[in-house]
Design a protein around this motif. Structure first.
Motif, PDB file in Angstrom:
ATOM      1  N   THR A   1      -1.020   8.538 -24.993  1.00  0.00           N
ATOM      2  CA  THR A   1      -0.558   9.678 -25.796  1.00  0.00           C
ATOM      3  C   THR A   1       0.951   9.614 -25.993  1.00  0.00           C
ATOM      4  O   THR A   1       1.457   9.898 -27.086  1.00  0.00           O
ATOM      5  CB  THR A   1      -0.980  11.002 -25.128  1.00  0.00           C
ATOM      6  N   THR A   2       1.670   9.220 -24.960  1.00  0.00           N
ATOM      7  CA  THR A   2       3.126   9.061 -25.083  1.00  0.00           C
ATOM      8  C   THR A   2       3.464   8.073 -26.197  1.00  0.00           C
ATOM      9  O   THR A   2       4.358   8.322 -27.019  1.00  0.00           O
ATOM     10  CB  THR A   2       3.716   8.584 -23.738  1.00  0.00           C
TER      11      THR A   2
ATOM     12  N   THR B   1      -6.348   3.193 -19.207  1.00  0.00           N
ATOM     13  CA  THR B   1      -6.791   4.202 -18.245  1.00  0.00           C
ATOM     14  C   THR B   1      -6.028   5.503 -18.453  1.00  0.00           C
ATOM     15  O   THR B   1      -4.964   5.523 -19.086  1.00  0.00           O
ATOM     16  CB  THR B   1      -6.558   3.705 -16.805  1.00  0.00           C
ATOM     17  N   SER B   2      -6.575   6.569 -17.899  1.00  0.00           N
ATOM     18  CA  SER B   2      -5.939   7.880 -17.992  1.00  0.00           C
ATOM     19  C   SER B   2      -4.555   7.819 -17.337  1.00  0.00           C
ATOM     20  O   SER B   2      -4.401   7.249 -16.268  1.00  0.00           O
ATOM     21  CB  SER B   2      -6.832   8.912 -17.301  1.00  0.00           C
ATOM     22  N   GLY B   3      -3.573   8.365 -18.003  1.00  0.00           N
ATOM     23  CA  GLY B   3      -2.218   8.373 -17.464  1.00  0.00           C
ATOM     24  C   GLY B   3      -1.428   7.104 -17.723  1.00  0.00           C
ATOM     25  O   GLY B   3      -0.301   6.963 -17.252  1.00  0.00           O
ATOM     26  N   SER B   4      -1.997   6.175 -18.499  1.00  0.00           N
ATOM     27  CA  SER B   4      -1.314   4.898 -18.712  1.00  0.00           C
ATOM     28  C   SER B   4      -0.279   4.963 -19.831  1.00  0.00           C
ATOM     29  O   SER B   4       0.449   3.990 -20.050  1.00  0.00           O
ATOM     30  CB  SER B   4      -2.335   3.784 -18.979  1.00  0.00           C
ATOM     31  N   GLY B   5      -0.221   6.092 -20.546  1.00  0.00           N
ATOM     32  CA  GLY B   5       0.840   6.241 -21.550  1.00  0.00           C
ATOM     33  C   GLY B   5       0.379   6.199 -22.993  1.00  0.00           C
ATOM     34  O   GLY B   5       1.205   6.119 -23.912  1.00  0.00           O
TER      35      GLY B   5
ATOM     36  N   VAL C   1       7.219   4.933 -18.255  1.00  0.00           N
ATOM     37  CA  VAL C   1       5.848   5.080 -18.754  1.00  0.00           C
ATOM     38  C   VAL C   1       5.533   4.025 -19.810  1.00  0.00           C
ATOM     39  O   VAL C   1       4.441   3.467 -19.836  1.00  0.00           O
ATOM     40  CB  VAL C   1       5.618   6.508 -19.313  1.00  0.00           C
TER      41      VAL C   1
ATOM     42  N   TYR D   1      10.002   9.198 -17.928  1.00  0.00           N
ATOM     43  CA  TYR D   1       9.996  10.640 -17.680  1.00  0.00           C
ATOM     44  C   TYR D   1      10.625  10.898 -16.321  1.00  0.00           C
ATOM     45  O   TYR D   1      10.593  10.036 -15.438  1.00  0.00           O
ATOM     46  CB  TYR D   1       8.567  11.179 -17.634  1.00  0.00           C
ATOM     47  N   ALA D   2      11.164  12.104 -16.143  1.00  0.00           N
ATOM     48  CA  ALA D   2      11.600  12.537 -14.817  1.00  0.00           C
ATOM     49  C   ALA D   2      10.435  13.244 -14.142  1.00  0.00           C
ATOM     50  O   ALA D   2       9.875  14.190 -14.697  1.00  0.00           O
ATOM     51  CB  ALA D   2      12.790  13.477 -14.938  1.00  0.00           C
TER      52      ALA D   2
HETATM   53  N1  LIG Z   1       6.609  15.607 -20.231  1.00  0.00           N
HETATM   54  C1  LIG Z   1       6.333  14.803 -19.194  1.00  0.00           C
HETATM   55  N2  LIG Z   1       7.127  14.794 -18.105  1.00  0.00           N
HETATM   56  C2  LIG Z   1       6.871  13.977 -17.052  1.00  0.00           C
HETATM   57  N3  LIG Z   1       5.854  13.098 -17.016  1.00  0.00           N
HETATM   58  C3  LIG Z   1       5.026  13.064 -18.068  1.00  0.00           C
HETATM   59  C4  LIG Z   1       5.200  13.896 -19.212  1.00  0.00           C
HETATM   60  N4  LIG Z   1       4.231  13.623 -20.113  1.00  0.00           N
HETATM   61  C5  LIG Z   1       3.468  12.657 -19.555  1.00  0.00           C
HETATM   62  N5  LIG Z   1       3.941  12.325 -18.329  1.00  0.00           N
HETATM   63  C6  LIG Z   1       3.371  11.273 -17.459  1.00  0.00           C
HETATM   64  O1  LIG Z   1       3.365  10.063 -18.187  1.00  0.00           O
HETATM   65  C7  LIG Z   1       2.202   9.300 -17.908  1.00  0.00           C
HETATM   66  C8  LIG Z   1       1.487   8.961 -19.212  1.00  0.00           C
HETATM   67  O2  LIG Z   1       0.947  10.132 -19.791  1.00  0.00           O
HETATM   68  P1  LIG Z   1       0.091  10.066 -21.142  1.00  0.00           P
HETATM   69  O3  LIG Z   1       0.897   9.381 -22.177  1.00  0.00           O
HETATM   70  O4  LIG Z   1      -0.387  11.436 -21.446  1.00  0.00           O
HETATM   71  O5  LIG Z   1      -1.132   9.119 -20.700  1.00  0.00           O
HETATM   72  P2  LIG Z   1      -2.577   8.911 -21.343  1.00  0.00           P
HETATM   73  O6  LIG Z   1      -2.577   9.508 -22.702  1.00  0.00           O
HETATM   74  O7  LIG Z   1      -2.775   7.414 -21.358  1.00  0.00           O
HETATM   75  O8  LIG Z   1      -3.564   9.556 -20.421  1.00  0.00           O
HETATM   76  C9  LIG Z   1       1.380  10.132 -16.940  1.00  0.00           C
HETATM   77  O9  LIG Z   1       1.597   9.631 -15.656  1.00  0.00           O
HETATM   78  C10 LIG Z   1       1.921  11.529 -17.087  1.00  0.00           C
HETATM   79  O10 LIG Z   1       1.812  12.232 -15.890  1.00  0.00           O
END
Ligand SMILES: Nc1ncnc2c1ncn2[C@@H]1O[C@H](COP(=O)(O)OP(=O)(O)O)[C@@H](O)[C@H]1O
Ligand SMILES: [Mg+2]
Length: 230
Positions: free
Chosen positions: A47-48, A41-45, A22, A12-13
């Motif tokens: 959902t991505t 952990t939260s923010g580890s990717g 990510v 991501y940017a």
């Molecule tokens: N659209 C986006 N643009 C920039 N960064 C993003 C975007 N979506 C998620 N991120 C970043 O990517 C990382 C992973 O997010 P996410 O997949 O939601 O993590 P999780 O579900 O494990 O909590 C986080 O650091 C988040 O801030």
């Protein structure tokens, strides 16, 4: 159906323009009808990763193949319109909160889960699913008349409406108390077994995750976000 990820990367940017990797996964697969828990952990990717498997997001590189070699479909290579159709036909998605449509009854919400594929509505299957999750006497209730646990059970029934090959559940019990969380987990697993769907379930709750036959820790899979020396 088996799902195989091969060299999947996503970055991501950040708001300041810097590039943040990510996801960087060499190899990850889910077997036919296998049930896998994903923790991290939260923010580890997490959902991505689920969004890429669902074709909501596309990876920057790599492949995400559904099915056996000869007839496999790589969702990463499909157009957005093709991904929408593929998702409607093959994937059920359960969110942390139910995402039900407030103007429709439980039964209608489950039937709406069928309509995106162009398949004829199958009210008997929708009723069966709702009965399986213990809501046979709540078919005509709108979401706001149901408890949070009941709403999430409707969401589980809806995710199975199309008999998907894969169910993706993103913290599906995260908003529930322990008793309701256990019920919803059991019901998701039962419905997936009945339909023969593979299941990838994200949870930060180890007590939930460890009940599944396989538990995967994202940081062990994912090179992104690690420091170079680790
Ligand atoms: N659209 C986006 N643009 C920039 N960064 C993003 C975007 N979506 C998620 N991120 C970043 O990517 C990382 C992973 O997010 P996410 O997949 O939601 O993590 P999780 O579900 O494990 O909590 C986080 O650091 C988040 O801030
Ligand atoms: Mg998340």
């Amino acid at each position: 159906m088996s799902i195989e990820l091969d060299h999947v990367r996503k970055q991501y940017a950040a708001p300041d323009g810097t590039v943040v990797p990510v996801i960087d996964i060499d190899s990850f697969s889910i077997g036919d009808a296998e049930q896998v828990a994903l923790i991290g952990t939260s923010g580890s990717g997490k959902t991505t990763l689920l969004h890429m498997i669902a074709g909501i997001l596309t990876p920057d590189s790599g492949s995400i193949r559904f099915g056996a070699n000869g007839s496999a479909v790589d969702v990463a290579k499909l157009s957005e319109a093709q991904r929408d159709v593929f998702r409607g036909q093959n994937i059920g998605y359960i969110f942390q909160t139910h995402h039900l449509l407030p103007g429709f009854t439980a039964l209608e919400n489950v039937q709406l889960g069928m309509s995106f594929t162009g398949r004829a509505h199958d009210p008997e299957w929708a009723k069966h699913l709702l009965t399986e999750v213990g809501l046979g006497d709540r078919l005509h209730y709108r979401p706001q008349k149901l408890s949070v646990g009941q709403q999430q059970r409707v969401a589980a029934a809806r995710a199975l409406a199309n008999r998907p090959k894969l169910v993706l559940a993103d913290e599906p019990t995260g908003a529930l108390d322990t008793t309701n969380a256990q019920q919803v987990l059991d019901l998701i697993r039962k419905l997936c077994s009945e339909v023969g769907s593979s299941l990838l379930l994200v949870s930060h709750d180890l007590n939930i995750a460890k009940q599944l036959p396989r538990v995967v820790t994202l940081s062990e899979l994912n090179r992104a976000g690690r420091t170079p020396s680790s």
